[in-house]
Each structure stands twice: as structure tokens, then as C-alpha cells.
Design a protein around this motif. Structure first.
Motif, PDB file in Angstrom:
ATOM      1  N   PHE A 138     -36.478  52.839  -1.499  1.00 55.06           N
ATOM      2  CA  PHE A 138     -36.248  54.271  -1.666  1.00 55.06           C
ATOM      3  C   PHE A 138     -35.890  54.962  -0.348  1.00 55.06           C
ATOM      4  N   ILE A 139     -36.132  54.302   0.785  1.00 53.19           N
ATOM      5  CA  ILE A 139     -35.871  54.947   2.073  1.00 53.19           C
ATOM      6  C   ILE A 139     -34.406  55.334   2.221  1.00 53.19           C
ATOM      7  N   PRO A 140     -33.457  54.390   2.069  1.00 51.60           N
ATOM      8  CA  PRO A 140     -32.057  54.810   2.188  1.00 51.60           C
ATOM      9  C   PRO A 140     -31.632  55.807   1.128  1.00 51.60           C
ATOM     10  N   ALA A 141     -32.186  55.701  -0.088  1.00 53.67           N
ATOM     11  CA  ALA A 141     -31.800  56.629  -1.157  1.00 53.67           C
ATOM     12  C   ALA A 141     -32.188  58.061  -0.808  1.00 53.67           C
ATOM     13  N   MET A 142     -33.389  58.250  -0.283  1.00 54.26           N
ATOM     14  CA  MET A 142     -33.831  59.594   0.081  1.00 54.26           C
ATOM     15  C   MET A 142     -33.054  60.137   1.274  1.00 54.26           C
ATOM     16  N   LEU A 143     -32.767  59.278   2.240  1.00 51.36           N
ATOM     17  CA  LEU A 143     -31.997  59.717   3.401  1.00 51.36           C
ATOM     18  C   LEU A 143     -30.558  60.052   3.024  1.00 51.36           C
ATOM     19  N   LEU A 144     -30.030  59.340   2.035  1.00 52.06           N
ATOM     20  CA  LEU A 144     -28.667  59.614   1.590  1.00 52.06           C
ATOM     21  C   LEU A 144     -28.556  60.993   0.945  1.00 52.06           C
ATOM     22  N   CYS A 145     -29.614  61.468   0.329  1.00 52.83           N
ATOM     23  CA  CYS A 145     -29.586  62.819  -0.245  1.00 52.83           C
ATOM     24  C   CYS A 145     -29.271  63.843   0.839  1.00 52.83           C
ATOM     25  N   TYR A 146     -29.889  63.673   2.001  1.00 56.85           N
ATOM     26  CA  TYR A 146     -29.649  64.598   3.116  1.00 56.85           C
ATOM     27  C   TYR A 146     -28.228  64.464   3.632  1.00 56.85           C
ATOM     28  N   THR A 147     -27.777  63.232   3.872  1.00 59.69           N
ATOM     29  CA  THR A 147     -26.479  63.049   4.500  1.00 59.69           C
ATOM     30  C   THR A 147     -25.324  63.403   3.567  1.00 59.69           C
ATOM     31  N   VAL A 148     -25.432  63.089   2.281  1.00 63.17           N
ATOM     32  CA  VAL A 148     -24.372  63.457   1.338  1.00 63.17           C
ATOM     33  C   VAL A 148     -24.230  64.977   1.276  1.00 63.17           C
ATOM     34  N   ALA A 149     -25.359  65.667   1.231  1.00 67.69           N
ATOM     35  CA  ALA A 149     -25.312  67.129   1.221  1.00 67.69           C
ATOM     36  C   ALA A 149     -24.748  67.672   2.526  1.00 67.69           C
ATOM     37  N   ALA A 150     -25.060  67.000   3.645  1.00 65.44           N
ATOM     38  CA  ALA A 150     -24.542  67.436   4.942  1.00 65.44           C
ATOM     39  C   ALA A 150     -23.030  67.287   5.006  1.00 65.44           C
ATOM     40  N   VAL A 151     -22.498  66.192   4.443  1.00 62.46           N
ATOM     41  CA  VAL A 151     -21.045  66.007   4.402  1.00 62.46           C
ATOM     42  C   VAL A 151     -20.394  67.070   3.522  1.00 62.46           C
ATOM     43  N   ALA A 152     -20.980  67.305   2.345  1.00 58.94           N
ATOM     44  CA  ALA A 152     -20.425  68.293   1.421  1.00 58.94           C
ATOM     45  C   ALA A 152     -20.470  69.702   2.002  1.00 58.94           C
ATOM     46  N   VAL A 173     -45.157  67.210  -1.553  1.00 59.53           N
ATOM     47  CA  VAL A 173     -44.932  65.952  -2.252  1.00 59.53           C
ATOM     48  C   VAL A 173     -46.226  65.154  -2.350  1.00 59.53           C
ATOM     49  N   GLY A 174     -46.291  64.320  -3.379  1.00 60.13           N
ATOM     50  CA  GLY A 174     -47.419  63.422  -3.584  1.00 60.13           C
ATOM     51  C   GLY A 174     -46.924  62.131  -4.193  1.00 60.13           C
ATOM     52  N   PRO A 175     -47.811  61.279  -4.677  1.00 60.41           N
ATOM     53  CA  PRO A 175     -47.402  59.994  -5.241  1.00 60.41           C
ATOM     54  C   PRO A 175     -46.344  60.152  -6.336  1.00 60.41           C
ATOM     55  N   GLY A 176     -45.240  59.439  -6.189  1.00 65.84           N
ATOM     56  CA  GLY A 176     -44.188  59.450  -7.195  1.00 65.84           C
ATOM     57  C   GLY A 176     -43.260  60.647  -7.177  1.00 65.84           C
ATOM     58  N   ASP A 177     -43.448  61.584  -6.253  1.00 65.14           N
ATOM     59  CA  ASP A 177     -42.647  62.823  -6.261  1.00 65.14           C
ATOM     60  C   ASP A 177     -41.295  62.649  -5.570  1.00 65.14           C
ATOM     61  N   TRP A 178     -40.563  61.589  -5.916  1.00 61.04           N
ATOM     62  CA  TRP A 178     -39.261  61.396  -5.276  1.00 61.04           C
ATOM     63  C   TRP A 178     -38.241  62.465  -5.668  1.00 61.04           C
ATOM     64  N   PRO A 179     -38.283  63.037  -6.915  1.00 60.80           N
ATOM     65  CA  PRO A 179     -37.299  64.098  -7.201  1.00 60.80           C
ATOM     66  C   PRO A 179     -37.448  65.302  -6.274  1.00 60.80           C
ATOM     67  N   LEU A 180     -38.688  65.686  -5.956  1.00 59.75           N
ATOM     68  CA  LEU A 180     -38.902  66.826  -5.064  1.00 59.75           C
ATOM     69  C   LEU A 180     -38.409  66.498  -3.661  1.00 59.75           C
ATOM     70  N   MET A 181     -38.641  65.280  -3.203  1.00 61.34           N
ATOM     71  CA  MET A 181     -38.153  64.892  -1.882  1.00 61.34           C
ATOM     72  C   MET A 181     -36.630  64.847  -1.858  1.00 61.34           C
ATOM     73  N   ALA A 182     -36.005  64.415  -2.970  1.00 65.18           N
ATOM     74  CA  ALA A 182     -34.546  64.389  -3.042  1.00 65.18           C
ATOM     75  C   ALA A 182     -33.981  65.805  -2.988  1.00 65.18           C
ATOM     76  N   ILE A 183     -34.591  66.736  -3.706  1.00 70.56           N
ATOM     77  CA  ILE A 183     -34.148  68.137  -3.678  1.00 70.56           C
ATOM     78  C   ILE A 183     -34.306  68.709  -2.275  1.00 70.56           C
ATOM     79  N   SER A 184     -35.409  68.359  -1.629  1.00 74.16           N
ATOM     80  CA  SER A 184     -35.639  68.806  -0.250  1.00 74.16           C
ATOM     81  C   SER A 184     -34.509  68.350   0.660  1.00 74.16           C
ATOM     82  N   GLY A 185     -34.124  67.075   0.549  1.00 73.30           N
ATOM     83  CA  GLY A 185     -33.057  66.547   1.386  1.00 73.30           C
ATOM     84  C   GLY A 185     -31.719  67.198   1.107  1.00 73.30           C
ATOM     85  N   LEU A 186     -31.418  67.458  -0.151  1.00 72.47           N
ATOM     86  CA  LEU A 186     -30.150  68.090  -0.510  1.00 72.47           C
ATOM     87  C   LEU A 186     -30.041  69.500   0.077  1.00 72.47           C
ATOM     88  N   ILE A 187     -31.109  70.270  -0.058  1.00 74.71           N
ATOM     89  CA  ILE A 187     -31.090  71.645   0.454  1.00 74.71           C
ATOM     90  C   ILE A 187     -31.023  71.654   1.973  1.00 74.71           C
TER      91      ILE A 187
END
Length: 462
Positions: A280-294, A329-343
Motif C-alpha cells: 500500500f505504500i506506493p499506492a498511497m504515495l501515488l495519490c499525492y503525486t498524481v494529484a500534484a501532476v494534475a 486515520v486508524g486501522p484500515g482507513d486507507w480511503p481517508l489517507m488517499a483523500i488526504s494525499g489527493l487534496i
């Protein structure tokens, strides 16, 4: 009482010296490899060193803290020396070429220590590799930023575009670090071998691109040679005496104190707070970088009708809110972390593009006041403030993990998990909030900069 409205933006920016597409590529592409290597060190090295090399987190935190402080101190040195350099290649391109091999060599040294090393010997090896890499990166990055300001003196309308290209390529480097690099070095069984091949390949690519960029870039302006400050103390005093630069220094320091812990904590938060596998590490980091490119073309397009300083202020608040979501965030809260990275990524794209162009505008104000061109000194000062604050926070992370009882590869107690989310979410929220409050006082408008630049151009007219 309301603030007076900004003067209207100039309707027809000067394009008499418009940059060619070849120049944009030659300027931007050499930043790709070093950006990948730099972001990979920032995000993964602390975790790599503790969990795969077996180093103590407090020791690695101290190395990172001291190396970042040195990295910050070396910025003004590189800025002043590049301002004063006399070389056939130019005062900036000579530094880019000279830093190419050291970037590759020290990166490989940090990621691939001999397996026979342990204890003090391993610590010394890591310290030399990290210190050397940061020094070589500074020797390329500060002159590269300074060169961007010089290239756009005759193309004020293209300044946002040039720094947007630079940031797009740097973000692609970040994307490579987050999407490929983290997946390679995070593997428990093959991480060390993967790190060796990754550092080797990207290092060679960096050397090739820096050499090509130096060859393909247009000659530097001869009228800028030897127009830097006569001594480093004078350069520092001129930067400190520029009210616009002084305010930006404070803003960068406050923001970086807040965000300095983010990169190194991502692997820890995913593994020990979200309790998710390393995949999940690259997936979460990609949320930030994809949004940064866009976000890059979005903010650049808005800058055609709105002032850079106003857009950057909005983006600061947006980034602070995005990072602040991590606190919850807490256990399993990857959607919230993904939204955080996008914003946060979308907001961060503004500061990394329009913010760089705004710094170049401030340098023009210095030329108006002193008659000198000190791009290196100015970009070095801003980099110094950000790196010093970030280095201090990286050291804090290492000590905080050790103080709260962190032990690698086991379930962490509540105190450790709270420290992780507080440093990764709460600190950035506070940093961006205080930074935005300070930046609201920035007064260099687009119209005022245009007036200053027109007067400077008139001075050059015979």
C-alpha cells in the motif's frame, strides 16, 4: 476595513524573448533523475535503514538531522559561489555538469553498503553516503533554480510555464520514487538488492541527462557574469534586507517545520497505524503525486487571470487541510489517507510552480535595488530555511519513535501510533495555517513587478 483591490494584471506580458520548446526540455529533464533519488531518500531511507540494514532509529534520525542541517548550510555556499563563478560553460551550467557523477556515486553508496558492515562501521558508511548525496544534490539544485530565473528575464510571460515544466518533471521523478522506488526497496527479502540496481540505473540516467542538458541549453547571458554579491556576507544582508524575501523565508521555515516529518513517516503510518501491507505504500504515495501532476496545469491556467500570491495563499490552506486529515486515520482507513494525499498533492502543486516563479520576481526586485543578479544567493536562502526546518523535524521523528518505544517489525503500542499521526497530520496542519497567516502580508503584486521589470529593461537599452 477591507484591503485595497489589487491593480489589474498586465494584459500582454512581454514575449520578445520567448523560450523555445527545446530550452524547456533541456532545462526540465535533467531534474528527473536527481528528483527521484532525492524523494526516495526522504521517504524510504529511514525505514530502509532501520528495518533492512539494522540501524537504530535514533542514530539514523541523528544522521538525517545533521545531514539536513549541513544540506541547508551548504545551500548559501553553493548559491554564492555559483553567482560568482566564471567558466566557459557559464556560472550555472558548470555546476550542473560537475555535480552529475557525485550525485550518482553517493546515492549508490547510501543504498548499497557492503553486507559485511555493521555497528559503527555501518553508521559511518551511511553518514558519508547521506552527507555526500545531499551535498551533490545541492550543488545541482540551487544553480538549476537560479538558471530558471535567468532564462525567463526576457520572457516574463513564460516564467510560470518554465517553472511548471520543471515541477512537472520533478513530480514525475517523485512519481517514480513513490510508484517504483518504494515498491523495490520495501521488499523484506529483496530490498537491498533492488536498492542497488535502482540506485545504479537512476544514477547513470541522471549523469546522462545532466550532461545533455548542459549541452542543449542556450548560452548564459554574458551581462550576468560576475554580477553576484562581492562577498557572502553582502549576499546574506541583501536577502535579509529585501522585505519580500524575508517574509518568504519565514513562511518556508514554518511550513517546513510542519511538513518535514511527512515523507519519512508514510511507511510507518501505513504499516503500523493503518495496519496494511507494504504494497500500500506506493499506492498511497501515488495519490499525492498524481494529484500534484494534475494540479500543475490547473494553477498555471488560473495564474493567467489571478495573481500568483493569491492563488498560493489558497493552496496553502488546501494543503494544510489535506495533510491534517492524517491525524484521524486508524486501522484500515486507507480511503481517508488517499483523500488526504489527493487534496494535499493538488494544493502543493501551486507552491512548487507559481511559488518558484514568485521567487524569481522577488529576485528582480533585488536587481532593481542593488544592480546585481544574485539568483543563487536567493534560491539558496529559501532552500536553507526549508531544509533546516525539515532536517530538524526528521531528527525529531527518529528520537520520537525511539522515545515512545518503537521496535521494528512488531505491533506498535498506542503511544507510538499516536506520535506517528500527530507528527504526520497535526504538525503540517499547524505549519500551513501559520504559514498562510504570515503570507497574507505579502505585498509584491503582479503590476508592481511589471513596473520594476520594465524599468530594469530600460536601463539595459543603449
Amino acid at each position: 476595513m477591507t484591503a485595497p483591490a489589487d491593480p489589474p494584471l498586465p494584459s500582454a506580458p512581454d514575449t520578445s524573448g520567448a523560450l523555445e520548446r527545446r530550452t524547456l526540455w533541456a532545462y526540465a529533464l535533467p531534474a528527473l533523475g536527481p528528483a527521484l533519488l532525492y524523494n526516495l531518500v526522504v521517504v524510504m531511507y529511514l525505514n530502509f535503514a532501520t528495518d533492512q540494514l539494522g540501524a537504530a532509529p535514533g542514530v539514523i534520525g541523528a544522521i538525517f538531522g545533521l545531514s539536513k542541517i549541513w544540506d541547508a548550510v551548504s545551500d548559501p555556499m553553493a548559491g554564492y559561489l555559483s553567482d560568482r563563478t566564471r567558466a566557459g560553460l557559464g556560472r550555472r551550467r558548470s555546476w550542473l555538469l560537475g555535480s552529475a557523477l557525485p550525485i550518482a556515486a553517493f546515492s549508490l553508496m547510501a543504498w548499497a553498503p557492503p553486507r559485511s558492515l555493521e555497528g559503527t562501521a555501518l553508521t559511518v558508511w551511511i553518514a558519508v553516503g547521506i552527507f555526500g548525496f545531499y551535498t551533490a544534490f545541492t550543488a545541482a539544485d540551487v544553480p538549476h533554480m537560479a538558471l530558471g530565473a535567468e532564462l525567463t528575464v526576457a520572457d516574463r510571460g513564460g516564467r510560470n510555464r518554465l517553472f511548471a515544466w520543471r515541477q512537472l518533471v520533478r513530480t514525475l521523478g517523485m512519481l517514480g520514487a513513490f510508484g517504483i522506488g518504494t515498491a523495490v526497496v520495501a521488499q523484506p527479502e529483496t530490498g537491498r538488492e533492488g536498492a542497488f540496481w535502482l540506485a545504479s540505473g537512476v544514477g547513470l540516467f541522471s549523469v546522462a541527462m545532466l550532461a545533455w542538458g548542459v549541452w542543449a541549453l542556450p548560452p548564459e547571458r554574458p551581462d550576468f557574469i560576475a554580477r553576484g554579491a562581492r562577498n557572502p556576507f553582502r549576499a546574506v544582508m541583501d536577502v535579509a534586507g529585501n522585505p519580500h524575501a524575508r517574509l518568504l523565508l519565514f513562511v518556508f521555515f514554518i511550513e517546513s517545520m510542519g511538513t518535514g516529518a511527512i515523507g519519512v513517516l508514510v511507511p510507518y503510518v501505513i504499516r503500523y497505524v493503518l495496519e496494511l501491507p507494504t504494497a500500500f505504500i506506493p499506492a498511497m504515495l501515488l495519490c499525492y503525486t498524481v494529484a500534484a501532476v494534475a494540479g500543475i496545469p490547473f494553477w498555471v491556467r488560473l495564474a493567467r487571470v489571478h495573481e500568483k500570491r493569491r492563488l498560493w495563499l489558497v493552496a496553502m490552506l488546501l494543503s494544510g487541510f489535506g495533510f491534517g486529515l492524517i491525524f484521524w486515520v486508524g486501522p484500515g482507513d486507507w480511503p481517508l489517507m488517499a483523500i488526504s494525499g489527493l487534496i494535499a498533492g493538488f494544493g502543493g502543486a501551486c507552491g512548487n510552480t507559481l511559488g518558484q516563479a514568485l521567487k524569481a520576481d522577488v529576485i528582480d526586485v533585488d536587481e532593481y535595488r542593488t544592480g546585481e543578479r544574485k539568483e543563487g544567493a536567493y534560491f539558496a536562502a529559501w532552500s536553507f530555511a526549508g531544509k533546516l526546518a525539515a532536517g530538524l523535524m526528521v531528527a525529531v521523528v527518529g528520537f520520537a519513535l525511539e522515545a515512545t518505544g518503537y521496535v521494528a517489525n512488531i505491533e506498535q503500542p498506542q503511544e507510538v501510533r499516536f506520535a506517528m499521526v500527530a507528527l504526520m497530520g497535526g504538525m503540517p496542519l499547524a505549519g500551513y495555517a501559520f504559514g498562510a497567516l504570515a503570507f497574507a502580508r505579502f505585498r509584491l503584486s503582479e503590476a508592481e513587478h511589471t513596473r520594476i521589470r520594465n524599468e530594469l529593461d530600460a536601463r539595459q537599452t543603449p
